[in-house]
Design an enzyme around this catalytic site. Structure first.
Site: not given
Ligand code: NCD
Length: 310
Positions: A59, A87, A108, A136
Site C-alpha cells: 500500500t 512522545k 493507515r 480499506h
Molecule cells: C491487507 C491489509 O493491510 O489489510 N494488506 C494490504 O493492504 N494489501 C491485508 C492483510 O494484511 O492481510
C-alpha cells in the site's frame, strides 16, 4: 472539475457505482504511465503525506510510486518510531500539522474509525489506507479493477471470500462494493471469523442472495473468483484463539481439481500458508498481477483527487 477533486476516501460506501466505474476507467488509461512508457507531470508540485502507524509494503510503496510517476512528491513515516507519536502526540495534532506540509494525507492506523476522525481535523483530502479491522477502500478499488480486467465484468460473477472475514478490512470494503455492483457472494470462514452481521444485513438490504459455508470444497465448483485472506493475527485479543484457527484454509493443487477453468484466485497479500506456492504457477493465480494493479488504480485516484483528472 471532477467530482473527486479534494474528496476524502474514508469508506468504499462513500463511492457510488458511477464513482467506482470512473476510477476503473481512469485506471485503465493510466496503465502506460504506470509502466513508465508514457510520461505524466499531472501532479507536479503536489505533495502526498503517507502516515503509516501499522506495517505496510504494497500500500505504501504503491502510493509512493504512483505519486512519483505523476511527477509529485511524498513525505511521511512508516512505523511511529522516531516520530512524536512516541512522545504521546494525538492523531488530531499530528494531522493538524501534516496538513500544512502536504496536499493530501494517506493514513493507515490500528484503530477503526481513525481515518474518519483524521478527516475532521483537516481540510486536506484524507485517504484511508486501512483503519484496524474497519475498511480499506483503495484496496477494494484495485480488487475491483482486477476482477473487471481479468473477467470482463463484475456484475453476475460468483465471488467467494475465504478466511478471516471478521477482522479482514479488505473483505469488509470489498463486500460492500460487490453488493453495490451486483456480484453473487459466498462467504467461507471458520465459525468464529464470520463476516460481521451489519455487513451481511447490508447485502440483504440490497436484495442480494448470498451463501455462507465453512468448507471451501463445498463452493469451489461454481466460483468465478476466489478471494483468499490471511487470518489477521494482530487483531486477536487472545493468542490462543488465533492458534485455534491458524491454517484453517489452504488453497492447493488438490482443491483446484474442482475449479472452473476460468477461476481467478486473488489475495490482498501478504499470504502465509493459505495459498500453497505450487498454486503460483497455475493460470488461476492473479494475486501478483492484482498487487501490480495497485499502481494504475492509485495513480488514477490521486489524479482525480489532486489533479485535473477526468
Ligand atoms: C491487507 C491489509 O493491510 O489489510 N494488506 C494490504 O493492504 N494489501 C491485508 C492483510 O494484511 O492481510
Amino acid at each position: 472539475m471532477s467530482s473527486f477533486q479534494g474528496r476524502d476516501i474514508l469508506s468504499i460506501r462513500d463511492l457510488s457505482r458511477a464513482d467506482i466505474e470512473l476510477v476503473l476507467k481512469a485506471a485503465k488509461k493510466m496503465v502506460p504511465v504506470a509502466a513508465g512508457s508514457r510520461r505524466s507531470k499531472s501532479l507536479e508540485g503536489k505533495i502526498l503525506a503517507t502516515l503509516f502507524y501499522e506495517p505496510s509494503t504494497r500500500t505504501r510503496l504503491s502510493f509512493e510510486s504512483a505519486m512519483a510517476r505523476l511527477g509529485g512528491r511524498v513525505l511521511g513515516f512508516s512505523g511511529t518510531e522516531g516520530t512524536s507519536v512516541q512522545k504521546g502526540e494525538t492523531l488530531a495534532d499530528t494531522i493538524r500539522m501534516v496538513e500544512s506540509y502536504s496536499d493530501a494525507i494517506v493514513l493507515r492506523h490500528p484503530q477503526e474509525g481513525a481515518a474518519r476522525l483524521a478527516a475532521e481535523f483537516t481540510e486536506r483530502p484524507v485517504i484511508n489506507a486501512g483503519d484496524g479491522a474497519g475498511q480499506h477502500p483503495t484496496q477494494t478499488l484495485l480488487d475491483l479493477y482486477t476482477i473487471w480486467d481479468e473477467k470482463g465484468s463484475i456484475e453476475g460473477q460468483n465471488v467467494t471470500l475465504v478466511g478471516d472475514l471478521r477482522y479482514g478490512r479488505t473483505v469488509h470494503s470489498l463486500t460492500y462494493a460487490l453488493a453495490e455492483l451486483g456480484a453473487h457472494l459466498t462467504f467461507v470462514s471458520p465459525p468464529t471469523l464470520e463476516m460481521p452481521r451489519e455487513i451481511l444485513e447490508h447485502v440483504k438490504e440490497r436484495g442480494l442472495a448470498f451463501r455462507t459455508a465453512h468448507r471451501l470444497e463445498e463452493v469451489m465448483r461454481d466460483s468465478d473468483v476466489l478471494y483468499v485472506t490471511r487470518i489477521q493475527k494482530e487483531r486477536f485479543p487472545d493468542p490462543q484463539e488465533y492458534e485455534e484457527v491458524a491454517g484453517s484454509y489452504r488453497v492447493d493443487e488438490a482443491i483446484l481439481r474442482d475449479a472452473k477453468r476460468g477461476l481467478i484466485i486473488m489475495h490482498p497479500l501478504p499470504r502465509l500458508s493459505e495459498i500453497a506456492p505450487e498454486v503460483d504457477r497455475t493460470k488461476h493465480a492473479v494475486y501478483f498481477k492484482q498487487a501490480s494493479n495497485a499502481l494504475p488504480v492509485r495513480m488514477a485516484l490521486l489524479d482525480l483527487i489532486l489533479g485535473g483528472g477526468e
